[in-house]
Design a protein around this motif. Structure first.
Motif, short mmCIF file in Angstrom:
data_model
loop_
_atom_site.label_atom_id
_atom_site.label_comp_id
_atom_site.label_asym_id
_atom_site.label_seq_id
_atom_site.Cartn_x
_atom_site.Cartn_y
_atom_site.Cartn_z
N SER A 1 0.83 -1.21 0.00
CA SER A 1 0.00 0.00 0.00
C SER A 1 0.86 1.25 0.00
N GLY A 2 2.13 1.10 -0.30
CA GLY A 2 2.98 2.25 -0.53
C GLY A 2 3.76 2.74 0.68
N GLN A 3 4.56 3.75 0.41
CA GLN A 3 5.36 4.38 1.45
C GLN A 3 4.55 5.51 2.10
N PRO A 4 4.95 5.96 3.28
CA PRO A 4 4.16 6.99 3.96
C PRO A 4 4.21 8.34 3.25
N LEU A 5 3.13 9.11 3.40
CA LEU A 5 3.17 10.51 2.99
C LEU A 5 4.17 11.25 3.88
N PRO A 6 4.68 12.39 3.44
CA PRO A 6 5.62 13.15 4.27
C PRO A 6 5.08 13.40 5.68
N ALA A 7 5.98 13.34 6.66
CA ALA A 7 5.71 13.60 8.08
C ALA A 7 4.85 12.51 8.73
#
Length: 658
Positions: free
Chosen positions: A433-439
C-alpha cells in the motif's frame, strides 16, 4: 508529532525525488485553511472548468472563477441568516457541484459541517444531526427533507437549505430556502472573511458504526491541509487535466483527493455506476479515484469481451496475457520491486532482466494486438488511477500493469484524513500500500502486548502524523482507546513493513477468523485470489470457531450459463419446471456445478503464495442475491459489511457447519 506544525514543515524531510515532483505544482504551504485556497485557484486558473456534471439536466459546468464566487455567496448567505463561527451544519447530500460549493461555503462562513449521504438511514441521519449539535441543515432535496421532517422539531434546527431548485414549502415553522434563494441573499449581504486557526475544527465525518452508534471523526484544517500540501509527492497534475469522480464526495478518501486535484486546476467530471463505462470513453480522464470493486468491474467487463471472441482468438489472448504476466514479474525482480523477492541478489536481478528482455517482444505484440484496445475502455489517457478503501486483489493489479494503466494503491482511514500511505509512480510495489506521505510514521506492534516488531514481521499497524484526527466528537473514552499518549493511532489493521518502509496489509484485526485449532486466518487475501475465477462474482469467508473455513459465494451467472452450454446443459436459476429442453437442466445445487466450484476454489487457494492447509475452503454455499449498497450488504465504498452478511445468512452459515 505536533499537530500545530506549519504546512511547510510537513515537507522538511522528503526525498529528492519527491522534492522534484513538487517543484512544478502550485504551492499552498503558506495557506492556513481550505477556504483560502479557492480565491487563489480562481486567480490562477480563472476560466478553466473546475466542476462539470454532464448528467444534470441541464448540464452543469462551473469555472474556477465562478466556483470561488459561488462559495463566497453561499457563505455570505449563511452569515446573513445568523450562522456564526464554529456553528455546526449537517450537510446531507450526494455528489454534485453544489455539494462542493456547500461544503466549502460552510467552511468559508466559519462553520463546521457534519457530512453524510442523503441515502443513509433516517435514524442514522437524525443521530448525526443531534450528536453534532447542528443548528442548521443543508439537504439534497425535498425528498431528503421529508424523510427527516417529522423529527426536526425535536432538534435545535432553525435553518434548512435545499441544494435543489425545488420551491420550498411556505408553511414551515423553520426557515427554509432553496439554493438559488440562499445565493440571492448572499449577493445582498457583505461577506465577512473568517481567519481560521489551523487547529480549528473543519468537519465531522461519522464512521459507519458497525457496532453501536456512529462516531464523529473530528478533522481540523491542519489535518486536511496536510493532505493537500503533501499529495503532490504522489500525483503531479497539470491545469485542465481531467478527473472522473464516482465515489461519495462526503467520504474522506474522495473528498481530500478532490481538494488536492482541484487546488491544482484539474477539471472534475461527475459520473455514477450506471454511466461510468461510457464516461471513461467520452471524457478520457487523466486521473480517477476508485475502490477495488470499481477496478474489478472494469476487469470483468474486459474478460467478458475476451470470452465472446472466437476460440482461436481467445487462445491467442490467453497466450499473450500469460507471457506478459511472466514479463512483468521478471521486470519487477529486475527493478527490485517484487514483494515476494525483496532480497533478490544482483545475480538474480540480472537473470530477471535477461528474462524480461527475452519476453519483451511478445509483450510488445500483446500491446499492439490487445492491450492498446483494452486501454480504450479507460479512455486511453490515464496517467494514474488511485485505489483505496480496501485491498486490491493481486490479479487486478497484475492485469492493469500488463495493459499499461498505472494503479497506485493507497491506505488510510477516516480517522487519518484519510491518506497515510500510497504507492509512488517511481516505486509502484505491487501488493503493498505504498510508502508513507511526508511527516507520517507507521509502527508494527504485537497485537496483544503492543511490543514493537522488527521489519518484515506481521502485527498491528499503528500510525502517527499531522493527519491523525483530533479525536471522536464528544467521545473521550473512544478517543483514548484509539490514540495513545504518544499520539499513535491504532488502525485495527494487520500488516508489516518492508526495509524501504512500504506498508503491506494482511487483513483487519477484527475480521480475523479463528479456527478451533487456534489458527488465525485473514479472509481478505484468500477472497481476493478466489475472485480470479470467472465463475465467482463475490465471496465472503466464514468459519469463526469452526474446524475449517467456509464461504458464501455469489456466482457469475452469465459465465456459468456459458459453461453449462459448452457441456450441452441448461442452467436453471429460477427452479423452472419446464422439461421441454433439448439439453439437460441443472441448477446451482447440482453435483456438476458444485464440483466446478470445488475445483475453482481448490486451484485458486492452493496456488496462492504462502498457502497453508488451514487456508483451504471446506464447505460453501452459492447465493444468487449480490452483495450491494441497496440491500445493505456493502458500504458506500463497496466493501462487504461482514457482520451484516453474517446476520442475514445466519441460518445458511449454521447449516454449512452442522
Amino acid at each position: 508529532m505536533s499537530k500545530t506544525q506549519t504546512a511547510s514543515s510537513f515537507l522538511s524531510n522528503i526525498s529528492q525525488q519527491e522534492r522534484e515532483a513538487l517543484k512544478r505544482l502550485v504551492d499552498y504551504t503558506n495557506v492556513e485553511s481550505l477556504p483560502e485556497i479557492w480565491p487563489l485557484a480562481a486567480g490562477r486558473f480563472g476560466d478553466v472548468v473546475a466542476l462539470r456534471n454532464p448528467h444534470a439536466k441541464p448540464e452543469v459546468a462551473i469555472t474556477y472563477t465562478q466556483l470561488a464566487e459561488q462559495m463566497r455567496l453561499f457563505a455570505a448567505g449563511l452569515q446573513a441568516l445568523g450562522i456564526k463561527v464554529g456553528d455546526r451544519i449537517s450537510l446531507i447530500a450526494d455528489n454534485s457541484p453544489r455539494w462542493f460549493i456547500a461544503d466549502q461555503g460552510i467552511m468559508t462562513a466559519g462553520a463546521v459541517d457534519a457530512v453524510r449521504s442523503s441515502q443513509a438511514e433516517k435514524e442514522e441521519l437524525l443521530f448525526i444531526i443531534a450528536n453534532s449539535g447542528s443548528t442548521a441543515i443543508v439537504v439534497e432535496d425535498l425528498k431528503t427533507l421529508k424523510k427527516l421532517q417529522d423529527r426536526l422539531k425535536d432538534l435545535p434546527i432553525h435553518l434548512v437549505i435545499l441544494l435543489s431548485d425545488e420551491a420550498p414549502p411556505t408553511d414551515e415553522t423553520i426557515k427554509l430556502l432553496n439554493f438559488a434563494q440562499l445565493i440571492e441573499i448572499g449577493k445582498n449581504h457583505n461577506f465577512v472573511p473568517v481567519k481560521q486557526n489551523r487547529d480549528a475544527l473543519a468537519t465531522l465525518i461519522y464512521t459507519s458504526g458497525t457496532t453501536g452508534k456512529p462516531k464523529g471523526v473530528m478533522l481540523s484544517y491542519s489535518n486536511l491541509m496536510h493532505q493537500v500540501t503533501t499529495f503532490g509527492t504522489v500525483l503531479q497534475p497539470n491545469a485542465g487535466d481531467m478527473v472522473l469522480s464516482i465515489l461519495p464526495s462526503w467520504h474522506s478518501y474522495e473528498r481530500t483527493v478532490e481538494y488536492y486535484l482541484l487546488s491544482q486546476g484539474c477539471t472534475q467530471v461527475y459520473t455514477n455506476l450506471r454511466s461510468v463505462k461510457a464516461d471513461l470513453r467520452q471524457f478520457k480522464p487523466n486521473y480517477m479515484v476508485g475502490v477495488p470493486r470499481l477496478w474489478e468491474s472494469i476487469y470483468e467487463g474486459v474478460q467478458k469481451q475476451f470470452r465472446e471472441q472466437p476460440a482461436n482468438k481467445q487462445r491467442l489472448i490467453n497466450f499473450l496475457l500469460g507471457n506478459s504476466e511472466k514479463y512483468i514479474k521478471a521486470r519487477r525482480v529486475a527493478q527490485g520491486l517484487d514483494l515476494n523477492d525483496l532480497h533478490a541478489s544482483a545475480i538474480e536481478r540480472l537473470a530477471a532482466k535477461i528474462q524480461a528482455s527475452a519476453l519483451l517482444p511478445l509483450h510488445a505484440l500483446g500491446e499492439r494486438l490487445v492491450y492498446a484496445k483494452v486501454r480504450e475502455a479507460t479512455g486511453g489517457q490515464v496517467k494514474q488511477m488511485i485505489s483505496g478503501g480496501g485491498a486490491l486483489p493481486r490479479h487486478i493489479d497484475n492485469f492493469f500493469e500488463i495493459i499499461g494503466v498505472q494503479i497506485l494503491q493507497g491506505y488510510g482511514l477516516t480517522e487519518t484524513s484519510p491518506v497515510t500511505h500510497v504507492r509512488r509512480p517511481w516505486r509502484n510495489l505491487i501488493g503493498a500500500s505504498g510508502q508513507p506521505l511526508p511527516a507520517t510514521e507507521a509502527k508494527i506492534v504485537d497485537p496483544e502486548t503492543k511490543a514493537p516488531l522488527p521489519v518484515e514481521k506481521r502485527g498491528l499497524v499503528l500510525l502517527r502524523g499531522p493527519q491523525i484526527m483530533q479525536g471522536y466528537y464528544q467521545n473521550p473514552e473512544a478517543t483514548a482507546k484509539a490514540i495513545d499518549a504518544e499520539g499513535w493511532f491504532d488502525s485495527g489493521d494487520l500488516g508489516w513493513l518492508t526495509p524501504q518502509d512500504d506498508l503491506v496489509l494482511t487483513g483487519r484485526a477484527k475480521d480475523t477468523i479463528v479456527l478451533t485449532n487456534g489458527e488465525n486466518i485473514e479472509p481478505q487475501p484468500i477472497e481476493d485470489v478466489c475472485l480470479r475465477s470467472p465463475y465467482i462474482d463475490q465471496i465472503m469467508l466464514v468459519g469463526q470457531d469452526q474446524r475449517s473455513l467456509g464461504a458464501l459465494i455469489v456466482p457469475n451467472v452469465e459465465a456459468l450459463e456459458k459453461w453449462a452450454a459448452s457441456q450441452n446443459l441448461t442452467l436453471d436459476t429460477q427452479n423452472d419446471a419446464v422439461a421441454s429442453s433439448p439439453s439437460q437442466k441443472i441448477d446451482l445445487e447440482s453435483r456438476m456445478i458444485q464440483d466446478l466450484f470445488r475445483q475453482e476454489l481448490n486451484r485458486e487457494v492452493q496456488n496462492r503464495p504462502g498457502y497453508r492447509p488451514d487456508d483451504r475452503i471446506g464447505t460453501f454455499r452459492l447465493i444468487l442475491e449480490p452483495f450491494s449498497i441497496e440491500n445493505g450488504l456493502m458500504t458506500q465504498t463497496l466493501k462487504v459489511r461482514r457482520h451484516v452478511v453474517t446476520e442475514r445468512y445466519h441460518d445458511i452459515i449454521d447449516g454449512m457447519f452442522a
